[in-house]
Design a protein around this motif. Sequence first.
Motif: not given
Length: 419
Positions: A332-357
């Motif tokens: 309801r916040l980000c509308h992922p079925c209406q917006i085609d996101y290029d990157f989906v990060g997760k808090l559980e892998t925050l350090s790796e995802d943030a550096a990669h992004l």
Amino acid sequence: MTRARLFRLSVVLGSVFMILLIIVYWDNVGTAHFYLHTSFSRPHALGTPPTAAQDEDRAGLLDVDEFLEKLLSSGLRQNGPLNRKMEQAPLQGSSRPVLGNLEENVRGYDWSTRIARVSLDQEKLQAERRRTLREFCANSSFTFPAKERSFDDIPNYELNHLIVDDRHGIIYCYVPKVACTNWKRVMIVLSESLLDQGAPYRDPLDIPREHVHNSSTHLTFNKFWRRYGKFSRHLMKIKLKKYTKFLFVRDPFVRLISAFRSKFELENEEFYQRFAIPMLKLYSNHTNLPTSVSEAFRAGLKVSFPDFIQYLLDPRTEKMAPFNEHWRQVYRLCHPCQIDYDFVGKLETLSEDAAHLLQLLKVDRLLHFPPSYRNRTASSWEEDWFAKIPLAWRQQLYKLYEADFVLFGYPKPENLLKD
């Protein structure tokens, strides 16, 4: 006849000139400095061309859309060297902020120096996350509220979580309780939307928390109508097609625990008045409650976790007002079925995802993601937190947040949903 043609021509030229003024000069964030193509922006399917049966208004709007896209692309050609020069700027030294806020103190920031590990499998991981999202959005047998609506059907007020950085061509949908404070800080540095003594911030950690969450600091999609009027949706669509879009998510139940802890276990006057008082009256049978949160805490009057879960499940809750953003579902916040996101990060892998992004965005030389804090709301705590919640409530709560579990690849917590 000649005068009529000249008049029509002048009207057309005048309209084009006004559009140029609106787009180039009215946007004080810098829409004339678009950096549209990032390292992993990919082509999107174009809509079907208008047919002869379509009315003239539809054709006119498509012409405006094409015109705006050409204008934005010309902005890229004109301003590309400036952005390349910015990317070569040296990194500023990080400094530890003053933690005056109790909520930030209790989080336990880890200030030790460490280099984020970027997994060799990050690209595969991202592809899998995006594939999962697309497959369930396309799966007609998997339904949830508002799934089938189009982007045009989303009200402007529901687009207030999409933060735009026109300087680097980035759109970030922030999700409260998923490192959004630091990602907002990153967006402020990149967009230069906030000045300190006349100069933009260079270190995310220098930005005071109260400024980070001030809505006037960020350019969000819901503000486009005031800037661009009837052209706002067309401009949004162009940016969604051209820009890199990302969000970060978290295990839905753990996010709820984190929201409860930060908003109801710590003294928070706003949340006490808006939410705690009604919860205590409805679910704990309290009548004469203190007028301030400090008095309530001294008297030992706090919302319990079962009270909070009852509030979420109570059908009367959303008849009064939509869920607060801290516990509103991500879909309801980000509308992922209406917006085609290029990157989906997760808090559980925050350090790796943030550096990669940041590497993919080609801004890793401009800044580093701020140090992560020791996550005191761990997924391993779920069983303890839900131990006193009746099984029927847990099952109802899962149904309420099922879309977030499924869309973002979080396993169903079977241990909590069975006796």
